[in-house]
Motif scaffolding. Structure first.
Motif, PDB file in Angstrom:
ATOM      1  N   LEU A  53      15.167  38.075   7.789  1.00 11.20           N
ATOM      2  CA  LEU A  53      15.856  38.857   8.818  1.00 11.20           C
ATOM      3  C   LEU A  53      16.098  40.292   8.359  1.00 11.20           C
ATOM      4  CD1 LEU A  53      18.469  36.283  10.191  1.00 11.20           C
ATOM      5  CD2 LEU A  53      16.279  36.951  11.210  1.00 11.20           C
ATOM      6  N   ALA A  54      16.473  40.466   7.095  1.00  4.56           N
ATOM      7  CA  ALA A  54      16.685  41.815   6.564  1.00  4.56           C
ATOM      8  C   ALA A  54      15.376  42.610   6.606  1.00  4.56           C
ATOM      9  CB  ALA A  54      17.231  41.740   5.135  1.00  4.56           C
ATOM     10  N   LEU A  85      22.373  40.851  12.841  1.00  3.14           N
ATOM     11  CA  LEU A  85      21.654  39.597  13.069  1.00  3.14           C
ATOM     12  C   LEU A  85      22.500  38.490  12.456  1.00  3.14           C
ATOM     13  CD1 LEU A  85      17.986  40.647  12.172  1.00  3.14           C
ATOM     14  CD2 LEU A  85      19.110  40.636  14.409  1.00  3.14           C
ATOM     15  N   ILE A  86      22.937  37.547  13.288  1.00  2.00           N
ATOM     16  CA  ILE A  86      23.819  36.477  12.821  1.00  2.00           C
ATOM     17  C   ILE A  86      23.058  35.155  12.799  1.00  2.00           C
ATOM     18  CG2 ILE A  86      24.800  36.180  15.141  1.00  2.00           C
ATOM     19  CD1 ILE A  86      26.663  35.485  11.848  1.00  2.00           C
ATOM     20  N   GLY A 103      19.071  50.252  11.958  1.00  2.00           N
ATOM     21  CA  GLY A 103      20.262  50.196  11.122  1.00  2.00           C
ATOM     22  C   GLY A 103      21.046  48.940  11.458  1.00  2.00           C
ATOM     23  N   GLY A 104      21.587  48.303  10.453  1.00  2.00           N
ATOM     24  CA  GLY A 104      22.377  47.116  10.723  1.00  2.00           C
ATOM     25  C   GLY A 104      22.519  46.246   9.503  1.00  2.00           C
ATOM     26  N   LYS A 105      22.809  44.979   9.751  1.00  2.00           N
ATOM     27  CA  LYS A 105      22.991  44.038   8.651  1.00  2.00           C
ATOM     28  C   LYS A 105      22.719  42.620   9.127  1.00  2.00           C
ATOM     29  CE  LYS A 105      27.994  43.992   9.388  1.00  2.00           C
ATOM     30  NZ  LYS A 105      29.278  44.256   8.749  1.00  2.00           N
ATOM     31  N   VAL A 106      22.652  41.739   8.147  1.00  2.00           N
ATOM     32  CA  VAL A 106      22.421  40.320   8.397  1.00  2.00           C
ATOM     33  C   VAL A 106      23.661  39.577   7.926  1.00  2.00           C
ATOM     34  CG1 VAL A 106      21.004  38.354   7.730  1.00  2.00           C
ATOM     35  CG2 VAL A 106      19.937  40.580   8.086  1.00  2.00           C
ATOM     36  N   LYS A 113      16.660  27.680   1.658  1.00  2.00           N
ATOM     37  CA  LYS A 113      16.034  28.017   2.941  1.00  2.00           C
ATOM     38  C   LYS A 113      16.846  29.082   3.678  1.00  2.00           C
ATOM     39  CE  LYS A 113      13.836  23.558   3.781  1.00  2.00           C
ATOM     40  NZ  LYS A 113      13.860  22.334   4.608  1.00  2.00           N
ATOM     41  N   THR A 114      18.164  28.958   3.617  1.00  2.00           N
ATOM     42  CA  THR A 114      19.037  29.939   4.265  1.00  2.00           C
ATOM     43  C   THR A 114      18.847  31.317   3.639  1.00  2.00           C
ATOM     44  OG1 THR A 114      20.674  28.284   4.906  1.00  2.00           O
ATOM     45  CG2 THR A 114      21.448  30.561   4.731  1.00  2.00           C
ATOM     46  N   ARG A 115      18.857  31.389   2.290  1.00  2.00           N
ATOM     47  CA  ARG A 115      18.650  32.678   1.610  1.00  2.00           C
ATOM     48  C   ARG A 115      17.312  33.300   2.003  1.00  2.00           C
ATOM     49  NH1 ARG A 115      20.890  29.815  -2.614  1.00  2.00           N
ATOM     50  NH2 ARG A 115      18.858  29.422  -3.554  1.00  2.00           N
ATOM     51  N   GLU A 116      16.257  32.483   2.030  1.00  6.11           N
ATOM     52  CA  GLU A 116      14.935  32.987   2.390  1.00  6.11           C
ATOM     53  C   GLU A 116      14.913  33.492   3.827  1.00  6.11           C
ATOM     54  OE1 GLU A 116      12.373  29.662   1.523  1.00  6.11           O
ATOM     55  OE2 GLU A 116      12.390  30.080  -0.641  1.00  6.11           O
TER      56      GLU A 116
END
Length: 155
Positions: free
Chosen positions: A82-83, A43-44, A92-95, A74-77
């Motif tokens: 997304l995680a 997720l980008i 399975g994946g990453k942000v 706000k970005t961190r939240e």
């Protein structure tokens, strides 16, 4: 098959996320229509900080620093959200979060991740707005070296 080979057998899918209903629709569409167990999803998110300093004629460095800190919070939240979405769906994946022109970032991340597919939403800009503002989905479609699915959410 060896253990390591199994880890790379799944498809790598990049899904562009920006918090909009269009991006959320694209993610849900991917999950409903093409998700396969074993997919590795990236997720980008491309935060846009340019609005922070465009508002100030006279620069108050303290105010600018506060605005930047608020945008970073706000970005961190959002990244944490997304995680959680990946966990909730058992994917399975990453942000990832990278600054820059969203279309360019999405294409570059897909290349870096050796993605098999990009999924993004379309805001449905009219011809005039798309001509002057450009379109992230148009950019991705025309510059990606992997297949792109653009979903269209009817509001």
């Amino acid at each position: 098959m060896e253990g390591n080979a199994m880890a790379t057998d799944g498809r790598k899918i990049v899904v562009a996320m920006d918090g909009s209903e269009y991006a959320n629709f694209a993610f849900k569409w991917y999950m409903k229509h093409i998700y396969r167990h074993g997919d590795h999803v990236v997720l980008i998110y491309c935060p846009e900080y340019h609005a922070v300093h465009a508002r100030f004629v006279e620069v108050d460095i303290t105010l600018v620093a506060e605005q930047i800190e608020e945008e970073q919070k706000k970005t961190r939240e959002f990244l944490e959200h997304l995680a959680e979405k990946l966990k909730e769906y058992g994917i399975g994946g990453k942000v990832k979060s990278e600054s820059g022109n969203p279309g360019e970032v999405i294409v570059r991340v897909a290349e870096e991740e050796d993605a098999d597919l990009i999924v993004t939403g379309s805001r449905g800009l009219g011809i005039v707005r798309r001509t002057f503002l450009g379109s992230v989905s148009d950019y991705v479609l025309h510059h990606s070296h992997v297949p792109v699915i653009i979903t269209r959410h009817s509001s």
